[in-house]
Design a protein around this motif. Structure first.
Motif, mmCIF file in Angstrom:
data_model
loop_
_atom_site.group_PDB
_atom_site.id
_atom_site.type_symbol
_atom_site.label_atom_id
_atom_site.label_comp_id
_atom_site.label_asym_id
_atom_site.label_seq_id
_atom_site.Cartn_x
_atom_site.Cartn_y
_atom_site.Cartn_z
ATOM 1 N N ARG A 115 0.832 -1.210 0.000
ATOM 2 C CA ARG A 115 0.000 0.000 0.000
ATOM 3 C C ARG A 115 0.871 1.266 0.000
ATOM 4 O O ARG A 115 0.618 2.223 -0.727
ATOM 5 C CB ARG A 115 -0.889 -0.009 1.243
ATOM 6 N N VAL B 206 1.089 4.039 -2.879
ATOM 7 C CA VAL B 206 0.866 5.478 -2.661
ATOM 8 C C VAL B 206 2.093 6.272 -3.062
ATOM 9 O O VAL B 206 1.988 7.331 -3.705
ATOM 10 C CB VAL B 206 0.487 5.741 -1.179
ATOM 11 N N LEU C 129 2.143 6.488 -6.706
ATOM 12 C CA LEU C 129 1.068 7.374 -7.158
ATOM 13 C C LEU C 129 1.480 8.845 -7.041
ATOM 14 O O LEU C 129 1.273 9.649 -7.957
ATOM 15 C CB LEU C 129 -0.196 7.121 -6.331
ATOM 16 N N VAL C 130 2.131 9.130 -5.888
ATOM 17 C CA VAL C 130 2.588 10.498 -5.669
ATOM 18 C C VAL C 130 3.636 10.877 -6.718
ATOM 19 O O VAL C 130 3.576 11.953 -7.326
ATOM 20 C CB VAL C 130 3.152 10.661 -4.231
ATOM 21 N N ASP D 274 1.879 11.330 -10.059
ATOM 22 C CA ASP D 274 1.094 12.571 -10.071
ATOM 23 C C ASP D 274 1.993 13.791 -10.237
ATOM 24 O O ASP D 274 1.731 14.679 -11.054
ATOM 25 C CB ASP D 274 0.283 12.706 -8.783
ATOM 26 N N ILE E 151 1.945 16.163 -13.339
ATOM 27 C CA ILE E 151 1.678 17.602 -13.194
ATOM 28 C C ILE E 151 2.804 18.398 -13.829
ATOM 29 O O ILE E 151 2.567 19.358 -14.572
ATOM 30 C CB ILE E 151 1.504 17.988 -11.703
ATOM 31 N N TYR F 295 2.298 20.623 -17.002
ATOM 32 C CA TYR F 295 2.517 22.058 -16.830
ATOM 33 C C TYR F 295 3.477 22.595 -17.897
ATOM 34 O O TYR F 295 3.210 23.615 -18.552
ATOM 35 C CB TYR F 295 3.067 22.352 -15.430
ATOM 36 N N HIS G 49 1.814 22.511 -21.200
ATOM 37 C CA HIS G 49 0.796 23.556 -21.275
ATOM 38 C C HIS G 49 1.438 24.929 -21.502
ATOM 39 O O HIS G 49 0.941 25.730 -22.302
ATOM 40 C CB HIS G 49 -0.016 23.545 -19.980
ATOM 41 N N ILE H 287 0.731 27.338 -24.523
ATOM 42 C CA ILE H 287 0.285 28.728 -24.322
ATOM 43 C C ILE H 287 1.199 29.678 -25.090
ATOM 44 O O ILE H 287 0.744 30.586 -25.779
ATOM 45 C CB ILE H 287 0.252 29.071 -22.813
ATOM 46 N N LEU I 119 -5.411 31.882 -27.813
ATOM 47 C CA LEU I 119 -5.993 31.741 -26.484
ATOM 48 C C LEU I 119 -6.437 33.080 -25.907
ATOM 49 O O LEU I 119 -7.388 33.148 -25.148
ATOM 50 C CB LEU I 119 -4.985 31.062 -25.549
ATOM 51 N N VAL J 127 -3.663 7.487 3.874
ATOM 52 C CA VAL J 127 -2.847 7.370 2.659
ATOM 53 C C VAL J 127 -3.728 7.475 1.407
ATOM 54 O O VAL J 127 -3.417 8.200 0.457
ATOM 55 C CB VAL J 127 -2.046 6.045 2.676
ATOM 56 N N ASP J 128 -4.869 6.752 1.459
ATOM 57 C CA ASP J 128 -5.807 6.816 0.315
ATOM 58 C C ASP J 128 -6.301 8.244 0.095
ATOM 59 O O ASP J 128 -6.355 8.750 -1.029
ATOM 60 C CB ASP J 128 -7.021 5.906 0.564
ATOM 61 N N PHE K 232 -4.866 10.960 0.988
ATOM 62 C CA PHE K 232 -3.747 11.780 0.493
ATOM 63 C C PHE K 232 -3.576 11.603 -1.029
ATOM 64 O O PHE K 232 -3.420 12.576 -1.788
ATOM 65 C CB PHE K 232 -2.469 11.375 1.243
ATOM 66 N N ALA K 233 -3.662 10.300 -1.450
ATOM 67 C CA ALA K 233 -3.493 10.006 -2.879
ATOM 68 C C ALA K 233 -4.608 10.637 -3.710
ATOM 69 O O ALA K 233 -4.358 11.296 -4.730
ATOM 70 C CB ALA K 233 -3.480 8.488 -3.097
ATOM 71 N N LEU L 205 -4.333 14.376 -3.696
ATOM 72 C CA LEU L 205 -3.271 14.841 -4.602
ATOM 73 C C LEU L 205 -3.765 14.865 -6.057
ATOM 74 O O LEU L 205 -3.471 15.796 -6.828
ATOM 75 C CB LEU L 205 -2.056 13.915 -4.471
ATOM 76 N N PHE L 206 -4.545 13.831 -6.401
ATOM 77 C CA PHE L 206 -5.079 13.763 -7.764
ATOM 78 C C PHE L 206 -6.043 14.943 -8.046
ATOM 79 O O PHE L 206 -5.986 15.587 -9.089
ATOM 80 C CB PHE L 206 -5.793 12.422 -7.978
ATOM 81 N N TYR M 187 -4.169 17.997 -8.525
ATOM 82 C CA TYR M 187 -3.620 18.022 -9.894
ATOM 83 C C TYR M 187 -4.659 18.602 -10.872
ATOM 84 O O TYR M 187 -4.363 19.486 -11.680
ATOM 85 C CB TYR M 187 -3.205 16.597 -10.291
ATOM 86 N N ILE N 213 -5.146 22.287 -10.192
ATOM 87 C CA ILE N 213 -4.009 23.073 -10.724
ATOM 88 C C ILE N 213 -4.144 23.220 -12.244
ATOM 89 O O ILE N 213 -3.951 24.301 -12.812
ATOM 90 C CB ILE N 213 -2.664 22.420 -10.328
ATOM 91 N N MET N 214 -4.502 22.107 -12.900
ATOM 92 C CA MET N 214 -4.671 22.149 -14.364
ATOM 93 C C MET N 214 -5.740 23.171 -14.763
ATOM 94 O O MET N 214 -5.554 23.967 -15.689
ATOM 95 C CB MET N 214 -5.078 20.768 -14.905
ATOM 96 N N ILE O 290 -4.389 26.638 -14.209
ATOM 97 C CA ILE O 290 -3.452 27.049 -15.277
ATOM 98 C C ILE O 290 -4.239 27.424 -16.544
ATOM 99 O O ILE O 290 -3.986 28.446 -17.180
ATOM 100 C CB ILE O 290 -2.444 25.908 -15.584
ATOM 101 N N PHE O 291 -5.214 26.580 -16.862
ATOM 102 C CA PHE O 291 -6.013 26.835 -18.070
ATOM 103 C C PHE O 291 -6.783 28.149 -17.951
ATOM 104 O O PHE O 291 -6.871 28.930 -18.888
ATOM 105 C CB PHE O 291 -6.980 25.652 -18.286
ATOM 106 N N SER P 182 -4.447 31.033 -18.424
ATOM 107 C CA SER P 182 -4.054 31.231 -19.825
ATOM 108 C C SER P 182 -5.166 31.897 -20.636
ATOM 109 O O SER P 182 -4.926 32.468 -21.673
ATOM 110 C CB SER P 182 -3.670 29.900 -20.466
#
Lengths: 427, 160
Positions: free
Chosen positions: A8, A12, A15-16, A19, A23, A27, A30, A34, A41, B11-12, B14-15, B18-19, B22, B25-26, B29-30, B33
């Protein structure tokens, strides 16, 4: 062996990592996107495209209006256009069997006139704009494309040979196809063809008639209300005056006289009491309209006929290089032979036509009585020259576009009017 | 729930958090722009409306010598007028026509300037002191006469 807890934690942790990596990658991607497409845009490309569209519309509107103005001008020119096989007398087309233009000839004539007018509007000189901030937005169009024009289904259509480029920037390329069509206000070609066919028919039936004038008048009034006999003193007085001289000079017989219509001289006097006619005969006969007796010519007509200009005092004819005629109640002659000399003559002006000893033909303005001249010359000058009778006819239409009039320096309605001249050509 | 279970949930959480972060944040940013997009598009559409209004004004039919002509043609006719000859009647008609057209289009404080080539031949009003934000547009028209090779340019400003 990895137990559940460790798995687990590893999951995790991965996954971090994924991610954060995703990102970061997204970024960076992107940011690049841009940077590359910032104009799109931020809406600048949309704004520029809209502006280009409106600039295109301005030019299309300019072209449509140019077509409309050119057609109105060319239709009025067309009404007194020099048609194939036709001779023109003082702005009127002489009706003859050689002057029967076909529909194709007429269409081509109209298109030719239109082309000349329209071409003025698509040159760079016409396309200028004032020094304003807004004018810069009109783009860099400095020459419109050449056009092919044709008539189809009551419309005059112009097809460009190339598109009109409005914008050639890196981000936007914008061009329009500046074709145009103008609705013909009436069937001018058909009307002209119909008028000349009818005129020829009248002329055919009147040639050889004992009363040619009356025959033409009957024929003209038989065509309807829009056909009319033109007033002999209407139109271009100067042109009619010259025409009268030429008709007398080209009459087949000599030793005769022509009584001149005083109306032309009076008409010119009414235009401006300072106006003067001049007849000069150095190498060829030149008729001029002068501002005043000592002024410069403001209008000139050269004549192919070659006669000596002279006047007739009590004795022999006096040949001069130029005669100037000013007239209202009486005629004042200015003759130039070394110096200007003023003579008075009494209306109506009479021309006498005779061959001199060297067999050169003279035409003299009479300043004394006809009988006196005949007696002194010993020739029978009492017979009038046989002049072909000319009858002017106008055919009116309801079409009268607004056009620029140079005489009044303003824009006024101008009538579409077909001017014709019938002449007795019977032997 | 025991401690292990709680840690697993953290932990779950947190994961997943975090997603979601993400995604947020996307979107942020969009959003950044596109910050100027709406403003620019809005401005260009307003400008676009001014061009359309300008064409509508110039293409409105009016009467002259008992004939239907467009308002733009009336300005072209005035442009053909010799500047040394007064054209009060025509200038008055243009002013009246413009007032009527503006009323119909629900616009006000209309200012018009017409040029032949680079020389102004007509302007209303003489002095402009407007508090409203005027929209502006430009048009080009051909001359009706051929005494010189100069086209007619028309500048229009108005408030809505």
């Amino acid at each position: 062996m990895i137990n559940g807890k460790k798995a687990r934690v590893l999951f995790v942790f991965l996954l971090v990592i994924i991610d954060v990596a995703a990102i970061s990658v997204l970024y960076v991607g992107h940011r690049q996107m841009i940077n590359r497409h910032e104009n799109y845009l931020s809406g600048q490309i949309v704004a520029k495209s809209l502006l280009d569209y409106h600039i295109g519309e301005i030019w299309l509107n300019y072209i449509d209006n140019s077509g409309k103005f050119s057609l109105a001008e060319s239709l009025i020119d067309f009404s007194h256009f020099s048609l194939p096989g036709c001779k023109t007398i003082d702005g009127a087309t002489l009706v003859s069997k050689d002057c029967l233009p076909t529909q194709e000839q007429l269409s081509n004539g109209l298109l030719e006139l239109f082309g000349k007018r329209f071409d003025n509007y698509i040159t760079k000189d016409y396309i200028s704009s004032p020094e304003t901030g807004l004018s810069e937005t009109l783009g860099d169009v400095r020459r419109l494309p050449d056009y092919v024009v044709y008539l189809d289904s009551g419309q005059l259509i112009g097809t460009p040979e190339a598109p009109l480029v409005i914008d050639t920037s890196v981000a936007v390329k914008y061009q329009v196809w500046p074709a145009f069509s103008v609705k013909m206000p009436f069937d001018a070609v058909g009307a002209m063809e119909q008028v000349f066919t009818a005129a020829n028919s009248i002329q055919d039936s009147c040639i050889g008639s004992p009363d040619y004038r009356q025959c033409i008048i009957n024929g003209v009034y038989g065509q309807g209300d829009n056909w009319d006999i033109a007033d002999s003193t209407s139109g271009d007085t100067f042109g009619r005056f010259v025409e009268q001289y030429e008709t007398c000079l080209t009459a087949p017989d000599t030793q005769c006289y022509c009584a001149m219509d005083q109306g032309y001289l009076m008409g010119l006097h009414q235009e401006n009491d300072k106006y003067v006619f001049s007849i000069a005969s150095n190498d060829k006969m030149v008729f001029s309209k002068l501002e005043h007796p000592n002024g410069k010519p403001i209008e000139q007509i050269e004549s192919p006929v070659n006669f000596a200009a002279c006047y007739f005092p009590d004795g022999d004819p006096t040949i001069v290089s130029e005669i100037r005629i000013q007239g209202d109640d009486y005629v004042r002659l200015y003759s130039k032979e070394n110096t200007w000399r003023q003579i008075e003559a009494y209306p109506p002006l009479t021309l006498i036509k005779f061959p001199n000893i060297e067999m050169k033909e003279y035409v003299c303005i009479l300043t004394t009585s006809l009988e006196k001249v005949a007696a002194s010359m010993g020739i029978p000058l009492v017979m009038p020259c046989k002049m072909p009778e000319t009858i002017y006819v106008q055919v009116n239409t309801t079409y009268s576009p607004l056009l620029y009039n140079s005489a009044s320096d303003s824009v006024k309605p101008v009538k579409f009017q077909i001017n014709m001249a019938f002449r007795d050509v019977s032997p | 729930m025991n401690k292990r279970g709680v840690a697993g949930w953290i932990v779950d959480f947190f994961a997943i958090g975090l997603f979601i972060l993400y995604v947020v944040i996307m979107l942020f940013i969009f959003r950044l722009s596109h910050a100027g997009f709406n403003n620019d598009i809005q401005a260009s559409y307003e400008g676009s409306a001014a061009w359309v209004d300008g064409r509508s004004i110039l293409n409105t039919e009016v009467k002259y010598y008992n004939q239907n002509v467009t308002f733009g043609e009336l300005l072209v006719i005035l442009g053909a007028w010799d500047s040394s000859v007064p054209a009060y009647a025509l200038k008055y008609q243009i002013q009246q026509n413009l007032t009527t057209i503006a009323g119909r289009m629900d616009i006000y404080n209309v200012a018009l300037a017409a040029y032949r080539g680079k020389v102004p031949f007509f302007q209303i009003p003489d002095e402009e002191t407007y508090s409203c934000e005027q929209r502006s547009t430009i048009a080009m028209l051909p001359p009706i006469d051929t005494k010189d090779n100069l086209g007619i340019t028309i500048l229009l400003r108005y408030c809505r």
